[in-house]
Design an enzyme around this catalytic site. Sequence first.
Site, PDB file in Angstrom:
ATOM      1  N   GLN A  77       0.831  -1.201   0.000  1.00 16.82           N
ATOM      2  CA  GLN A  77       0.000   0.000   0.000  1.00 16.82           C
ATOM      3  C   GLN A  77       0.869   1.256   0.000  1.00 16.82           C
ATOM      4  O   GLN A  77       1.910   1.309   0.676  1.00 16.82           O
ATOM      5  CB  GLN A  77      -0.913   0.025   1.232  1.00 16.82           C
ATOM      6  CG  GLN A  77      -1.833   1.232   1.314  1.00 16.82           C
ATOM      7  CD  GLN A  77      -1.485   2.170   2.456  1.00 16.82           C
ATOM      8  OE1 GLN A  77      -0.502   1.966   3.155  1.00 16.82           O
ATOM      9  NE2 GLN A  77      -2.304   3.195   2.648  1.00 16.82           N
ATOM     10  N   HIS A 128     -12.322   3.954   4.230  1.00  9.58           N
ATOM     11  CA  HIS A 128     -11.249   3.926   5.230  1.00  9.58           C
ATOM     12  C   HIS A 128     -11.756   3.425   6.581  1.00  9.58           C
ATOM     13  O   HIS A 128     -11.279   3.845   7.646  1.00  9.58           O
ATOM     14  CB  HIS A 128     -10.636   5.323   5.393  1.00  9.58           C
ATOM     15  CG  HIS A 128      -9.131   5.328   5.458  1.00  9.58           C
ATOM     16  ND1 HIS A 128      -8.345   5.563   4.359  1.00  9.58           N
ATOM     17  CD2 HIS A 128      -8.272   5.115   6.488  1.00  9.58           C
ATOM     18  CE1 HIS A 128      -7.066   5.511   4.715  1.00  9.58           C
ATOM     19  NE2 HIS A 128      -7.002   5.235   6.004  1.00  9.58           N
TER      20      HIS A 128
END
Length: 371
Positions: A142, A260
Site C-alpha cells: 500500500q 477507510h
Amino acid sequence: MGADLKGLPATLPATLPDYAQRAQERLTPEAWAYFDGGAGDEWTQRRNVAAWAHWGLRPRVLQDLREGHTRVHLLGRELPTPLIVAPMAYQCWAHPDGERGMALAASSQQCGFVLSQHSTTPLQQVAPLMRAEAVRGPLWMQLANGADRGHLLELMAEAERAGYEALVLSVDAPVQGSRDRVRRLGAQPPAALVTPHWRAAPSAPEGLCGGTVEQALRWDDLAWLQARTHLPLLLKGITHPLDARQAARLNVAGVVLSNHGGRVLDTQPATAECLPELADALQGDAALLVDGGIRRGTDVFKALALGAQAVLIGRPCLWGLAAQGAMGAAHVLRLLRDEFEMALALCGCRSPADISRDHLRALDRAVDDAP
C-alpha cells in the site's frame, strides 16, 4: 476448508465477535481508541457494519455442489480465496508479532496480504513470509497519499524487487480525519515504534489544512506513477461511481471501494450501500474489491453477490492479532473462510462464480444507526 489449526490454545476465542472483546481487554485504552476509533461521531463506522444486514440471503436448494471450491480470479491469477488482509498501520502496537505475524496468518490460511506504508516492519522482512507458501493469496504493497513523492518512487522500486505483486494507492486520505476518541485520550503510537517506509510530503506555508494537501496526488499523477513501475496499480478509497469510471479510463488494474473504515470522513454512506452502483459503473473494466464493516462470512458472500471480486478484511484481523498474535489472526481468517464456505453451500453455490444478485434481497427496513 482453511488450513488445519489443530492444537489451538484452550484460551483462544471461539467466535469472531469474541475476538473484539478479547482485543479490547488486552490493548491499552489508547491503543484501542487508535485501532477501533472512527472519525467524528463514528456514524459511518457503525453503518459500515450494519449495512450488510440490509441485504437478506436468498438460498437456492438441491443444487449440484460436487467439487466445490472458494477460488476466484483476480488480476490474471487464480486465488484460493477472495479474502485479503487490508493494509493497517502500526501492527506492532497491537502485538509484538506485528506485520510478520499477520503475513504468516494470511499465508497459512491461503489469504492475501497488503502491507501498509505505515508498517512497523520493513517490507523486505515481510515478503519472504508470504512468498514461502506455494498456495497463497496475493502480496501487495500500500502507498499513502500525502507521502513524499520521491520517496514513493523509491518505495515502489523496493517493493517490486522484494516480490510484491501489486501496488495499492490509498486516495481518500490526503489528510487525517478528526477522530474524537483518539483526541480525548491523546492516543499516539509509542515513540519507540518506527515506520521505516513512511515519509510525509513537505507542507506549503499556505493552503488547506496548514498546507499539508499542497503536495497531495491528483488524477494526472497516476500516469506518472504507472510509467515508473511494472506492477499493477489499484486505487483504494473510491466511493463515487464517477471516480470509478475515471479510474477505469486511466487503465488502473483495480478499484477498492472503501471509506477507510469510517476513520477519515464521517457521514459517508456504507460501502455495502455503494457497491452495486460502483459495480454497474465499472462493468468489469477494472477489478472491483471492497472493504468496510465485513464481520462475517455471509458478508463476504454478499459482497461478491453485489459485484466485488474480493474483499479486504481490516479490524477483525487486527483483533485476532491483538488477542493471540499470529495464531489469533490466523484463527480469525479461518473462521471467516469457513463461514464463507458454509454460506456458499447453504445458498446453493458450488463456487464464487455461481454467486449473483439473485441470491440477495434488499430487506424492507431501514438500516439501523448501530450494528
